[in-house]
Design an enzyme around this catalytic site. Structure first.
Site, PDB file in Angstrom:
ATOM      1  CE1 TYR A 174      -4.071  -1.931   0.015  1.00  0.00           C
ATOM      2  CE2 TYR A 174      -2.685  -3.443   1.249  1.00  0.00           C
ATOM      3  CZ  TYR A 174      -3.826  -3.195   0.527  1.00  0.00           C
ATOM      4  OH  TYR A 174      -4.718  -4.206   0.286  1.00  0.00           O
ATOM      5  CG  HIS A 222      -9.208 -14.851   1.188  1.00  0.00           C
ATOM      6  ND1 HIS A 222     -10.506 -15.310   1.131  1.00  0.00           N
ATOM      7  CD2 HIS A 222      -9.024 -14.120   0.066  1.00  0.00           C
ATOM      8  CE1 HIS A 222     -11.075 -14.877   0.031  1.00  0.00           C
ATOM      9  NE2 HIS A 222     -10.213 -14.155  -0.643  1.00  0.00           N
ATOM     10  CG  HIS A 229      -9.787  -9.867 -10.143  1.00  0.00           C
ATOM     11  ND1 HIS A 229      -9.081  -8.965  -9.390  1.00  0.00           N
ATOM     12  CD2 HIS A 229     -10.573 -10.552  -9.258  1.00  0.00           C
ATOM     13  CE1 HIS A 229      -9.413  -9.099  -8.098  1.00  0.00           C
ATOM     14  NE2 HIS A 229     -10.323 -10.057  -8.002  1.00  0.00           N
ATOM     15  NE  ARG A 234      -5.396  -8.681  -1.529  1.00  0.00           N
ATOM     16  CZ  ARG A 234      -4.491  -9.306  -2.234  1.00  0.00           C
ATOM     17  NH1 ARG A 234      -4.849 -10.089  -3.227  1.00  0.00           N
ATOM     18  NH2 ARG A 234      -3.210  -9.171  -1.956  1.00  0.00           N
ATOM     19  CG  HIS A 285     -15.067  -9.945  -7.333  1.00  0.00           C
ATOM     20  ND1 HIS A 285     -14.886  -8.909  -6.449  1.00  0.00           N
ATOM     21  CD2 HIS A 285     -13.937 -10.714  -7.244  1.00  0.00           C
ATOM     22  CE1 HIS A 285     -13.718  -9.037  -5.851  1.00  0.00           C
ATOM     23  NE2 HIS A 285     -13.117 -10.139  -6.315  1.00  0.00           N
ATOM     24  CD  GLU A 286     -13.274 -14.039  -9.093  1.00  0.00           C
ATOM     25  OE1 GLU A 286     -12.152 -13.643  -9.446  1.00  0.00           O
ATOM     26  OE2 GLU A 286     -13.555 -14.272  -7.893  1.00  0.00           O
ATOM     27  CG  HIS A 344     -12.510 -19.141  -2.954  1.00  0.00           C
ATOM     28  ND1 HIS A 344     -13.274 -18.775  -1.859  1.00  0.00           N
ATOM     29  CD2 HIS A 344     -12.054 -17.989  -3.482  1.00  0.00           C
ATOM     30  CE1 HIS A 344     -13.262 -17.466  -1.738  1.00  0.00           C
ATOM     31  NE2 HIS A 344     -12.525 -16.959  -2.715  1.00  0.00           N
ATOM     32  CB  ALA A 345     -14.894 -17.570  -7.731  1.00  0.00           C
TER      33      ALA A 345
END
Ligand code: BJ2
Ligand code: ZN
Length: 683
Positions: free
Chosen positions: A247, A537, A409, A546, A405-406, A375-376
């Site tokens: 960050y 995670h 990315h 994040r 969402h994916e 998990h996507a």
């Protein structure tokens, strides 16, 4: 390391002919400082340099640029090798594939280390070109590859093993105890979303944690130790500091705390309202008037997203629903069609379509013939052509948003694909998480859903009641999520720092859950359990803050794009932020594109400024969006006598299961002696 993408959590590098540079370095007076950690990105101090030395420095800088070019080509190739092996394993969890992935990981680490050695030999802090300095600074943080190879291999093996336990975990059915093949996706997700039987929900909640988190408790200790060793080799005090490096912001934690404080009153209003409806649904014995909410009743395994309680808690039961699921089913939607719909939204903004190979190589449905990581996730293979998503998609609105969402990315990946590998990441990791969610904020509006045939009626049908129902549904996802998005790493940071010791792992987790989220476990917990590791995670070693950052900035970005699209006007009541749909606005898309194309080449405040005009994370976007609902919730809670906030949980968390039994027997006479949370007021 600072901007390395999550699916390849390594530092990129290169492998080249080095004789010339080494000679030059020798001429310039030897190798530069070889500590692993970079200091800063400040311009070189203009100290009077003898002409000869200045010439050497210029030559070195030229050499460094050539190095970076060569490095970029080689790094892309090496990363591609690794990503292919990782994909092969994650999409078919066999022992052989794990071995191949670990081999690829070790090869990448060796290469990274070698390139780090070469990069840090340059006196890059003294170079004049900011871009050369930035790339070399990025390269100067080696990350886990700093570990001696056997230790590095051990770390990767632990992470792969933890992730595999999680991905293969199965539990038995509540009613049919001999049926023991229920997996998280789709079985447990389905039960948590649809069952209203508190006993069944409790069973699923408890059993999932037995089958996942509890099984990795011992190896997690080793994971923490090795991660900290790696951080120390990089001159960080512990792994939390290494994670926060991404960050590039001093006092980042204080900034986050301030953001949470800004949003906490809204969260507490939502919490009080939902608690009342859960009490009406499940009874006073399950849900108390003033206690934390039992975590198994919120319709999600981690109580992180609450939209499943919508059907029985919506503000206006008779107003139109804004759930697109029924129409999706009616129209025979398939997972592929969901992703096509998402792609079409991006292209309507003048953003990129997915390449052909995306459709050929992605896995959009759960395979029946093998175990995979369900998990996507979204994957960049670093060759500028190959991008894929792996998602065990189900046809419903929730998964439609995950698809967006994916794809967000992948859109980011596509836009910065011509940047050097070192810059192929988000402005910071929170930006990468925000893009698809920004799209979904438009897509989920009743206005847009009607436009694409996923909701009946016309805009004329939109009553204030429908709008409130819609905002409430959004709040269940976004506001309900906030404290969870915050605490996962609050917990891990303290674990890495050694402030939370292994004998306190689980009870400290529950202190944070209670303090920030106002939830409690459905049954007593102990240090024999390991509930944080029941979250993907944590076992996959993916930093989590994040997603909290994303939830805040996605509303800032949404607001800016809505103004650009002429869809939001703060002075016009008829154009509220929550009704904005940026669909087909090339102006909004181009603004976003300018930011996406930067990748991580500039510090994030600049990227944020390019879109929003502000260099600061700021909760006002989210608060503006939810303002009408916030007012309504306050009034409704007042009307029904709800007091926002919660008393301490009566559930226990103790050091071991045995202590729990003794304690239950003695409950009336002996003080609990358990680890208790501080009061919520202490927040
Ligand atoms: C469903 C989503 C992650 C994500 C996956 C797994 C971990 C990283 C990636 C990266 C992306 C990239 C997820 C969605 C919001 C809340 C959170 C949750 N899966 N990842 N390779 N989410 O972020 O997409 O795909 O390119 O950096 O975990 O808790 O469910
Ligand atoms: Zn993501």
């Amino acid at each position: 390391m600072a901007h390395a993408k999550v699916c390849a959590r390594w530092q990129p590098f290169s492998g080249a002919a080095w004789a010339a540079t080494v000679l030059l370095l020798a001429a310039a007076g030897g190798l530069a400082d070889t500590t692993l950690q970079s200091s800063d990105d400040t311009p070189p101090t203009p100290t009077p340099t003898p002409t000869a030395q200045r010439a050497d420095l210029q030559q070195l800088e030229q050499q460094a640029r050539a190095f970076l070019q060569q490095y970029d080509r080689e790094a892309a190739r090496r990363l591609n090798d690794y990503e292919l092996a990782a994909w092969a394993y994650d999409s078919n969890l066999t022992a052989h594939n794990q071995q191949q992935k670990l081999k690829a990981s070790a090869a990448l680490a060796a290469f990274t280390k070698e390139q780090w050695r070469r990069a840090t030999a340059f006196p890059w802090q003294e170079f004049s070109d900011p871009d050369t300095r930035r790339q070399l600074k990025e390269l100067s943080v080696l990350g886990a590859a700093a570990l001696p190879p056997p230790r590095y291999d051990q770390l990767q093996k632990i992470i792969a093993d933890m992730q595999t336990v999680y991905s293969k975990a199965k539990i038995c059915d509540y009613r049919n105890k001999t049926k023991c093949d229920l997996s998280l996706e789709p079985d447990l997700v389905n039960i948590l979303t649809h069952s209203r039987d508190a006993g069944e929900l409790r069973h699923v909640w408890v059993e999932w944690r037995r089958a996942s988190g509890e099984k990795v408790r011992d190896i997690f200790n080793e994971y923490v130790a090795i991660s900290n060793e790696a951080a120390a080799l990089n001159n960080f005090t512990d792994n939390s500091e290494m994670w926060l490096e991404a960050y590039e912001t001093p006092n980042f934690r204080e900034d986050l705390q301030r953001l949470w404080e800004q949003m906490r009153p809204l969260y507490q209003q939502l919490h009080a309202y939902v608690r009342r409806h859960l009490r009406m649904r499940y009874g006073d014995a399950e849900v108390t008037q003033q206690g934390p909410i039992p975590a198994h009743l919120l319709g999600n395994m981690w109580a992180q997203s609450w939209e499943a309680v919508f059907p029985f808690s919506k503000p206006y039961p008779d107003a139109q629903d804004t759930d697109a699921t029924p129409k999706m089913l009616e129209q025979g939607y398939t997972p592929e069609r969901m992703f096509k719909l998402s792609e079409q939204f991006f292209t309507s903004l003048n953003l990129s379509a997915m390449p052909e190979s995306f459709w050929e190589r992605s896995i959009l449905e759960k395979p029946k013939d093998r175990e995979i990581v369900c998990h996507a996730s979204a994957w960049d293979f670093y060759d500028g052509k190959d991008f894929r998503i792996k998602q065990c998609t189900r046809v419903n609105m929730r998964d439609l948003f995950v698809a967006h969402h994916e794809m967000g990315h992948i859109q980011y990946d596509l836009q910065y694909k011509d940047q050097p590998v070192l810059y192929r990441g988000g402005a910071n990791p929170g930006f990468h998480e925000a893009i698809g969610d920004v799209m979904a904020l438009s897509v989920s509006t009743p206005k847009h859903l009607r436009r694409v045939g996923l909701l009946d009626g016309s805009e004329a049908d939109d009553s204030p009641e429908t709008a409130l129902n819609f905002l409430y549904l959004q709040a269940l996802q976004k506001v309900g999520y906030l404290p969870f998005g915050y605490i996962v790493d609050l917990w891990r940071w303290d674990v890495f720092k050694g402030w939370t010791t292994p004998d306190e792992y689980n009870c400290q987790w529950w202190r944070l859950r209670e303090l920030y989220q106002g939830v409690e476990p459905p049954v007593d917990r102990s240090e024999d359990n390991f509930d944080p590791a029941a979250k993907y995670h944590v076992v996959a070693s993916v930093p989590y803050i994040r997603y909290f950052v994303s939830t805040v900035i996605q509303f800032q970005i949404h607001r800016a794009l809505c103004i650009e699209a002429g869809q939001f006007d703060p002075t016009d009541d008829k154009k509220p932020l929550h009704n904005c749909d940026i669909y087909e606005s090339a102006a909004a898309g181009n603004k976003l594109k300018a930011m996406l194309r930067l990748g991580s080449s500039r510090p994030w405040p600049e990227a944020l400024e390019a879109v929003t005009g502000s260099r600061h994370m700021d909760a006002s976007g989210l608060l503006d969006y939810f303002r009408p609902l916030a007012q309504w919730l306050e009034e409704e809670n007042r009307r029904t006598g709800q007091i926002p906030g919660w008393d301490r949980s009566k559930k226990n968390c103790v050091s071991g299961q045995e202590e729990l039994y003794t304690q239950r027997a003695d409950e009336t006479t002996v003080p609990t002696g358990t680890t208790r949370s501080p009061t919520p007021q202490a927040l």
